[in-house]
Design an enzyme around this catalytic site. Structure first.
Site, PDB file in Angstrom:
ATOM      1  N   SER A 120      52.569  63.367  42.120  1.00 44.02           N
ATOM      2  CA  SER A 120      52.435  64.348  43.197  1.00 44.02           C
ATOM      3  C   SER A 120      51.560  65.506  42.778  1.00 44.02           C
ATOM      4  CB  SER A 120      53.817  64.860  43.602  1.00 44.02           C
ATOM      5  OG  SER A 120      54.533  65.260  42.468  1.00 44.02           O
ATOM      6  N   HIS A 141      50.063  58.434  46.958  1.00 44.31           N
ATOM      7  CA  HIS A 141      51.176  59.385  46.945  1.00 44.31           C
ATOM      8  C   HIS A 141      52.019  59.227  48.199  1.00 44.31           C
ATOM      9  CE1 HIS A 141      52.739  63.758  47.071  1.00 44.31           C
ATOM     10  NE2 HIS A 141      53.523  63.008  46.324  1.00 44.31           N
ATOM     11  N   GLU A 153      49.162  59.668  50.913  1.00 44.80           N
ATOM     12  CA  GLU A 153      47.894  60.274  50.522  1.00 44.80           C
ATOM     13  C   GLU A 153      47.196  59.298  49.573  1.00 44.80           C
ATOM     14  OE1 GLU A 153      48.779  65.060  50.665  1.00 44.80           O
ATOM     15  OE2 GLU A 153      49.483  63.976  48.914  1.00 44.80           O
ATOM     16  N   ASN A 191      51.369  68.824  49.100  1.00 45.43           N
ATOM     17  CA  ASN A 191      52.046  69.707  48.138  1.00 45.43           C
ATOM     18  C   ASN A 191      51.292  71.023  47.925  1.00 45.43           C
ATOM     19  OD1 ASN A 191      54.362  68.313  47.710  1.00 45.43           O
ATOM     20  ND2 ASN A 191      53.575  67.133  45.991  1.00 45.43           N
TER      21      ASN A 191
END
Ligand code: 3HC
Length: 295
Positions: A120, A141, A153, A191
């Protein structure tokens, strides 16, 4: 474009078991590798439980559950991944451990096998650079809970070959997910925005803005978020969140990515959220209550 038929997932924790489940459900023969029998059993039992619940709710037929389980092959041996076209790493967020794993995999898998990381926050460029196949390396991800969250992702770095990226993007789509293309920026898209939001919620609490349940309630009812930032932090894992803040702060040197003191203390004390039964909330009773650590 490279055809993916057989998938390897390394790590059967929260993310790895979810990735293995959706891969098998989409029809891929999926090898799931863990380092310890207990962890492997726990990951497989979690998948079984999720599928059983879907059958009970009549969202999945019993035959589909059984065929998904039959496509999952748990193992402790890395060598069992030798025939995989795609290997997805979902182990602990530790650069050294990931480098060691991909080093071993490089010696086992065919040169065409695509390596992917579910990291991440670590750099895909840095992970790829240490392997024997940087052009066959990509980030995939997923989001927790993997069977439910539609986003993946797909991260390409400067070394990623077009075919690798396209095969990984198509693979994510074949799982019924909606992929987005991301560059190799620490935190990618989600994130980069989500982590400062969760850290700001902790800072707001530290400054006495409101109680933990009221901040959660504010974001749920005021913005329509499915869970407030403290519930989400407990759900993601405060150890994971703490590690991500370290990596993001190292990269950007911006205060908004730095861990607030409270998060660091909770991490050190083993208050890691749902996985340890206690985080911002205590999950030992029927309903979560604010944990004694933050009262
Ligand atoms: N595994 C599989 N399925 C699950 C699940 C799990 N752990 N938890 C819930 N579900 C399923 C339920 O079975 C249910 O399925 P159904 O609609 O087919 O019956 C559905 O999800 C909804 O569950 P519930 O009704 O029990 O509860 P909620 O409506 O509260 O939904 C939730 C649960 C989907 C987790 C929702 O609260 C949510 O969307 N939360 C936010 C999650 C989020 O933001 N995730 C991203 C985290 S960040 C991340 O992963 C990145 C990392 O790098 C940090």
């Amino acid at each position: 474009m490279t055809e993916i038929r057989k998938v390897g997932v390394v790590g059967a924790g929260l993310m790895g078991s979810g990735i293995a489940q959706v891969s098998a459900a989409a029809g891929y023969d999926t090898i799931v590798r863990e380092v310890e029998q207990g962890l492997l059993d726990r990951g497989m039992a979690g998948i079984r439980k999720t599928l059983d619940r879907a059958v009970q709710k009549e969202k999945l037929g019993a035959a589909d559950r059984d065929s998904t389980m039959a496509r999952l092959h748990p193992t402790l041996e890395l060598a069992d991944l030798v025939e995989c076209d795609l290997v997805i790493e979902a182990i602990t967020e530790n650069l050294g451990a990931k480098h060691a794993l991909f080093g071993e995999l490089g010696g086992l898998c065919a040169a065409e096998t695509i390596f992917a990381s579910n990291t991440s926050s670590l750099s895909i460029t840095e992970l790829a650079a240490e392997t024997d196949r940087p052009e066959r390396f990509v980030g995939l991800h997923f989001f927790s809970p993997v069977p439910v969250m539609p986003l993946v992702e797909v991260v390409r770095c400067g070394q990623t070959a077009d075919d690798t990226f396209e095969a990984a993007f198509a693979f994510a789509g074949s799982l019924g997910k909606s992929p987005i293309a991301c560059g190799d920026n620490t935190g990618f898209v989600v994130n980069r925005l989500l982590v400062p939001y969760m850290l700001d919620a902790i800072r707001a609490y530290e400054s006495g803005v409101a109680s933990i349940p009221d901040i959660d309630k504010g974001l749920r009812l005021g913005c329509g978020y499915p869970m407030g930032p403290f519930t989400l932090g407990d759900f993601v894992g405060l150890d994971t969140l703490y590690h991500i803040t370290g990596i993001m702060y190292d990269e950007y040197k911006e205060a908004r990515f730095a861990s607030p003191p409270l998060l660091r203390r909770m991490y050190l004390a083993g208050y890691h959220g749902r996985k340890t039964g206690k985080g911002f909330y205590d999950y030992s009773g029927d309903e979560p209550v604010v944990s004694s650590f933050v009262l």
